[in-house]
Design a protein around this motif. Structure first.
Motif, PDB file in Angstrom:
ATOM      1  N   GLU A  88       0.817  -1.220   0.000  1.00  0.00           N
ATOM      2  CA  GLU A  88       0.000   0.000   0.000  1.00  0.00           C
ATOM      3  C   GLU A  88       0.851   1.272   0.000  1.00  0.00           C
ATOM      4  O   GLU A  88       0.597   2.202  -0.769  1.00  0.00           O
ATOM      5  CB  GLU A  88      -0.936  -0.007   1.219  1.00  0.00           C
ATOM      6  CG  GLU A  88      -1.891   1.178   1.252  1.00  0.00           C
ATOM      7  CD  GLU A  88      -2.851   1.123   2.433  1.00  0.00           C
ATOM      8  OE1 GLU A  88      -3.605   2.092   2.616  1.00  0.00           O
ATOM      9  OE2 GLU A  88      -2.833   0.102   3.167  1.00  0.00           O
ATOM     10  N   ARG A  89       1.861   1.308   0.850  1.00  0.00           N
ATOM     11  CA  ARG A  89       2.689   2.513   0.945  1.00  0.00           C
ATOM     12  C   ARG A  89       3.563   2.699  -0.288  1.00  0.00           C
ATOM     13  O   ARG A  89       3.713   3.817  -0.789  1.00  0.00           O
ATOM     14  CB  ARG A  89       3.555   2.450   2.204  1.00  0.00           C
ATOM     15  CG  ARG A  89       2.770   2.628   3.492  1.00  0.00           C
ATOM     16  CD  ARG A  89       3.652   2.430   4.705  1.00  0.00           C
ATOM     17  NE  ARG A  89       2.963   2.779   5.948  1.00  0.00           N
ATOM     18  CZ  ARG A  89       3.482   2.570   7.152  1.00  0.00           C
ATOM     19  NH1 ARG A  89       4.684   2.024   7.281  1.00  0.00           N
ATOM     20  NH2 ARG A  89       2.800   2.922   8.233  1.00  0.00           N
ATOM     21  N   VAL A  90       4.132   1.606  -0.766  1.00  0.00           N
ATOM     22  CA  VAL A  90       4.967   1.682  -1.968  1.00  0.00           C
ATOM     23  C   VAL A  90       4.121   2.068  -3.172  1.00  0.00           C
ATOM     24  O   VAL A  90       4.518   2.911  -3.989  1.00  0.00           O
ATOM     25  CB  VAL A  90       5.693   0.344  -2.225  1.00  0.00           C
ATOM     26  CG1 VAL A  90       6.419   0.372  -3.574  1.00  0.00           C
ATOM     27  CG2 VAL A  90       6.687   0.054  -1.103  1.00  0.00           C
ATOM     28  N   ALA A  91       2.933   1.469  -3.283  1.00  0.00           N
ATOM     29  CA  ALA A  91       2.036   1.771  -4.403  1.00  0.00           C
ATOM     30  C   ALA A  91       1.673   3.254  -4.443  1.00  0.00           C
ATOM     31  O   ALA A  91       1.611   3.867  -5.520  1.00  0.00           O
ATOM     32  CB  ALA A  91       0.779   0.918  -4.314  1.00  0.00           C
ATOM     33  N   LYS A  92       1.466   3.838  -3.271  1.00  0.00           N
ATOM     34  CA  LYS A  92       1.143   5.262  -3.217  1.00  0.00           C
ATOM     35  C   LYS A  92       2.324   6.099  -3.710  1.00  0.00           C
ATOM     36  O   LYS A  92       2.148   7.067  -4.452  1.00  0.00           O
ATOM     37  CB  LYS A  92       0.752   5.671  -1.798  1.00  0.00           C
ATOM     38  CG  LYS A  92       0.279   7.122  -1.707  1.00  0.00           C
ATOM     39  CD  LYS A  92      -0.154   7.484  -0.304  1.00  0.00           C
ATOM     40  CE  LYS A  92      -0.793   8.873  -0.254  1.00  0.00           C
ATOM     41  NZ  LYS A  92      -0.009   9.934  -0.897  1.00  0.00           N
TER      42      LYS A  92
END
Length: 201
Positions: free
Chosen positions: A187-191
């Motif tokens: 989730e954080r990397v995708a953002k």
């Protein structure tokens, strides 16, 4: 909590793995990107006259993978044991070898020689090193390079594979491809991947 400032060029380059680690950790930092002109002006004020550099509470540190390793340790992504830390460093060693080959093709000015280097890298050098990734993932058998959760090795491999995947067939390396997709789906990397500046390199 210390304050972080990452200073680099206005591209992904060798600083991107640091940005990915900041993203994965959810850690705030100042992402400072210099133009070529700003770098030339500020070069004399840099520790080794090169970027990226990381400022921690105002003190400057250099060498991209030393910075990345520091961040990984600070954020708990560098392995749980000394053996796992060695396994992380093993992956980083492969990445450094790939980067050396990539830099060679990037800096070659003679177009004919550059074409030969690119061909050699895409057909032989890069597949050889990515096959090492595949072997590590197979031996670990968790979907991750080290241990059983996302860490420095996975993020660093994601970064280097993103830089070379256009020239190789990732379907030949299903475990490395699956791990790369796993990193991208965090989730954080995708953002970060969605929000980061669009750059050529």
């Amino acid at each position: 909590m210390p304050s972080y400032k990452l200073i680099s060029t206005d591209n992904k380059g060798r600083a991107e793995v640091c940005r990915l680690l900041f993203a994965l950790a959810g850690q705030e930092y100042e992402d400072v990107r210099w133009t070529r002109e700003t770098f030339q002006t500020e070069k004399q004020n840099l520790l080794f006259g090169q970027i990226p550099v990381l400022e921690v509470d105002g003190k400057q540190y250099a060498q991209s993978m030393a910075i990345a390793g520091f961040l990984a340790r600070e954020f708990g992504f560098h392995g749980k044991t000394s053996v796992e830390q060695m396994e992380v460093d093993q992956v980083i060693g492969i990445i450094n070898d790939i980067f050396s080959a990539l830099i060679k093709q990037f800096h070659e000015q003679d177009e004919e020689k550059k074409a030969d280097i690119i061909k050699q890298n895409n057909e032989t050098t890069f597949p050889k090193f990515v096959s090492f990734f595949e072997k590590i993932l197979k031996n670990n058998n968790t979907g991750f390079y080290v241990g059983d959760k996302l860490g420095f090795a996975d993020v660093a491999a994601f970064d280097i594979l993103s830089k070379i995947e256009a020239g190789i067939n990732m379907d030949d390396f299903p475990l490395a491809k699956a791990n790369k997709e796993k990193v991208a789906s965090n989730e954080r990397v995708a953002k970060w991947l969605q929000d980061r500046p669009v750059t050529q390199f």
